[in-house]
Design an enzyme around this catalytic site. Structure first.
Site, PDB file in Angstrom:
ATOM      1  N   GLY A  46      42.769  35.026  39.094  1.00 43.59           N
ATOM      2  CA  GLY A  46      41.207  35.667  38.619  1.00 43.59           C
ATOM      3  C   GLY A  46      41.943  37.475  38.737  1.00 43.59           C
ATOM      4  N   GLN A  51      41.472  46.658  39.991  1.00 47.00           N
ATOM      5  CA  GLN A  51      43.282  46.179  40.081  1.00 47.00           C
ATOM      6  C   GLN A  51      44.152  47.171  39.431  1.00 47.00           C
ATOM      7  OE1 GLN A  51      42.933  42.245  41.293  1.00 47.00           O
ATOM      8  NE2 GLN A  51      44.234  42.493  42.422  1.00 47.00           N
ATOM      9  N   CYS A  88      47.154  37.835  46.482  1.00 44.70           N
ATOM     10  CA  CYS A  88      46.514  38.515  45.676  1.00 44.70           C
ATOM     11  C   CYS A  88      47.761  39.221  44.975  1.00 44.70           C
ATOM     12  CB  CYS A  88      45.756  39.509  46.254  1.00 44.70           C
ATOM     13  SG  CYS A  88      45.042  40.957  45.357  1.00 44.70           S
ATOM     14  N   LEU A  89      46.998  38.711  43.641  1.00 43.78           N
ATOM     15  CA  LEU A  89      48.885  39.741  42.274  1.00 43.78           C
ATOM     16  C   LEU A  89      48.606  41.387  42.876  1.00 43.78           C
ATOM     17  CD1 LEU A  89      47.070  38.770  38.839  1.00 43.78           C
ATOM     18  CD2 LEU A  89      48.844  37.577  40.105  1.00 43.78           C
ATOM     19  N   HIS A 130      37.143  36.323  45.918  1.00 44.94           N
ATOM     20  CA  HIS A 130      38.017  37.848  46.582  1.00 44.94           C
ATOM     21  C   HIS A 130      37.738  38.446  45.195  1.00 44.94           C
ATOM     22  CE1 HIS A 130      42.461  37.861  46.732  1.00 44.94           C
ATOM     23  NE2 HIS A 130      42.202  38.868  45.933  1.00 44.94           N
ATOM     24  N   GLU A 131      37.673  38.639  44.093  1.00 44.22           N
ATOM     25  CA  GLU A 131      37.584  39.445  42.939  1.00 44.22           C
ATOM     26  C   GLU A 131      36.538  40.236  43.021  1.00 44.22           C
ATOM     27  OE1 GLU A 131      39.991  39.952  41.327  1.00 44.22           O
ATOM     28  OE2 GLU A 131      40.913  37.761  42.234  1.00 44.22           O
ATOM     29  N   HIS A 134      37.423  42.932  45.390  1.00 45.48           N
ATOM     30  CA  HIS A 134      37.544  44.162  44.935  1.00 45.48           C
ATOM     31  C   HIS A 134      37.106  45.403  44.840  1.00 45.48           C
ATOM     32  CE1 HIS A 134      42.277  43.213  44.698  1.00 45.48           C
ATOM     33  NE2 HIS A 134      42.212  41.903  44.548  1.00 45.48           N
TER      34      HIS A 134
HETATM   35 ZN    ZN Z   1      43.001  40.127  44.831  1.00 48.05          ZN
END
Ligand code: ZN
Length: 167
Positions: A46, A51, A88-89, A130-131, A134
């Site tokens: 995701g 981000q 998480c990226l 999660h997204e 963000h």
């Molecule tokens: Zn993340």
């Protein structure tokens, strides 16, 4: 399509609240494509626009059951919560355990700008939530207790130190 730079922990872009989009135009469509390509290139499941430094309410998610491109996602129903692991990226090599609703129903716009309702459970529900966090400027370390936070303190320091927050 192009691969975008994923902002890492410490970058103020991650703390911005994204604004809802009015409709899905060419810019949003291109951003969806670039975000998806960036997510796949990084082996993520995701990615949120915040981000990549864009404060629009756009997310992409693919947990292996197809790509979702959603704008202005809102939870309209949530089940009871379950603990699960998350990465998480924006937090390379960090894994934490977070309690979240196991099943959710979301209202959003799809990549054509049509209003859709999506039901998700398990990993898919987790990735979507999660997204969506963000888009509110909320990241995984905001959802954990002091014990987990201490456990990843060294990794967090390393990410912050190696970060390049000019862009
Ligand atoms: Zn993340």
């Amino acid at each position: 399509m192009s691969i975008l730079k994923v902002r890492l922990y410490g970058d103020p872009a991650l703390r911005k609240k994204a604004a809802p989009v009015k409709d899905i135009g060419d810019n949003e469509k291109k951003l969806f494509e670039d975000m998806a390509q960036t997510m796949y290139a990084a082996n993520g499941v995701g990615l949120a626009a915040t981000q990549v430094g864009v404060d629009k309410q756009l997310i992409v998610v693919d947990v292996g059951s197809g790509l979702l491109k959603l704008a202005n996602p809102k939870i309209v129903h949530a089940s009871c919560k379950k603990m699960g692991e998350e990465g998480c990226l924006s937090f390379p090599e960090v894994t934490v355990k977070i309690k979240r609703p196991e099943k959710i129903k979301i209202g959003a716009l799809n990549h054509n700008g049509q209003a859709v309702n999506i039901e998700a459970e398990g990993l898919s529900a987790r990735a979507l939530q999660h997204e969506m966090d963000h888009l509110d400027g909320v990241v995984i370390i905001d959802k954990i207790g002091i014990r987990q936070r201490l456990g990843i303190a060294g990794k967090l320091r390393k990410i912050k130190k190696g970060g390049n927050f000019n862009g």
